[in-house]
Design an enzyme around this catalytic site. Sequence first.
Site, PDB file in Angstrom:
ATOM      1  N   CYS A  86       0.825  -1.205   0.000  1.00 21.31           N
ATOM      2  CA  CYS A  86       0.000   0.000   0.000  1.00 21.31           C
ATOM      3  C   CYS A  86       0.862   1.260   0.000  1.00 21.31           C
ATOM      4  CB  CYS A  86      -0.980  -0.050   1.182  1.00 21.31           C
ATOM      5  SG  CYS A  86      -2.367   1.089   0.985  1.00 21.31           S
ATOM      6  N   HIS A 203      -3.515  -5.650   1.060  1.00 19.85           N
ATOM      7  CA  HIS A 203      -2.855  -5.856   2.352  1.00 19.85           C
ATOM      8  C   HIS A 203      -2.800  -7.342   2.735  1.00 19.85           C
ATOM      9  CE1 HIS A 203      -2.463  -1.698   3.874  1.00 19.85           C
ATOM     10  NE2 HIS A 203      -3.509  -1.456   3.111  1.00 19.85           N
ATOM     11  N   GLU A 205      -0.996  -8.732   4.912  1.00 20.28           N
ATOM     12  CA  GLU A 205      -0.785  -8.897   6.357  1.00 20.28           C
ATOM     13  C   GLU A 205      -2.106  -8.920   7.123  1.00 20.28           C
ATOM     14  OE1 GLU A 205      -0.555  -6.105   4.817  1.00 20.28           O
ATOM     15  OE2 GLU A 205      -1.057  -4.391   6.095  1.00 20.28           O
TER      16      GLU A 205
END
Lengths: 235, 80
Positions: A86, A203, A205
């Site tokens: 990002c 994302h 994660e």
Amino acid sequence: MKVAVIQFPGSNCDTDCQAALLFFPGVTAEIVWHKETSLAGYDVIVLPGGFSYGDYLRCGSIARFSPIMAAVRLAASTGVLVLGICNGFQILCEAGLLPGTLMRNRDLLFRCETLHLRVENNDSPFTSVLHQGQVLEIPIAHGEGRYFADAETLQALKANNQVLVRYCDASGNVSAAANPNGSLENIAGICSHGRNVFGLMPHPERVCDLILGGTDGRGIFQSMIDWMAAHKSNN
Amino acid sequence: MKAVVTVMPKPAILDPAGVATARAMEHLGLKGVHSVRIGKSIEIEIDGADPSSLTEQLHEICHDLLSNPVVEDYKLEILS
């Protein structure tokens, strides 16, 4: 495997990245402040998401001059894996470590939702445990994620198989309707010519634990871990 | 001395904010709007009276920091 997660003023996914990485056995992940000047001893560098410097001027344009970036550049040039998520992707583009740039979303909306990504290429340290054509469900959360590059750059990206993930629908079709931000050819993530620097807007994660709604992000981190293990044993 | 840097999206680049603003102008009754482009104007005041000594450095800063040459053009004006 020792990971540095760089923290800029305004980073807000740094501890998420650290937590996701710590799920994996044998991984240590440390937050490194952007004023540091050395990344010696780290196997992997992660530039996390957020709003570094408040997104002033352009996303990533000021962070790219942070003291740590000289060390990131040096590490990248020696083949260390660098992952930008990002805002991290935006910083890597501003720094010239990845080609092109991320612009304001086509419809001017901040898009925050889980969507589908198609793995376009698994010949990279970041996608090696995934299959070509595999569909991942990974969230996005950005207002400036419209990937753009000039025609010549785009041609080179495709010729070198540097487009690693594209936005697609649930069946894996890359279509205009599945494009959340107007990115050129639905591009969601690209790697460098040397394949050791990877930037993506989604994302991974945030989907490494079932309690958070999914585990489709794990493949990217697992790929990096496997690549490091193979790479280290070769040395 | 004072300098003004104008940063604009390159002509070929879609400027969605400009398009949305053009539409709003039409809603307000302005006829015939066929293009609105939104950029930035950056005013810089610097110590020192000799602009020529700083011009080269300012161009570098315009190129590296104030604009993104992939999608933007800039114009540097030294005012005094």
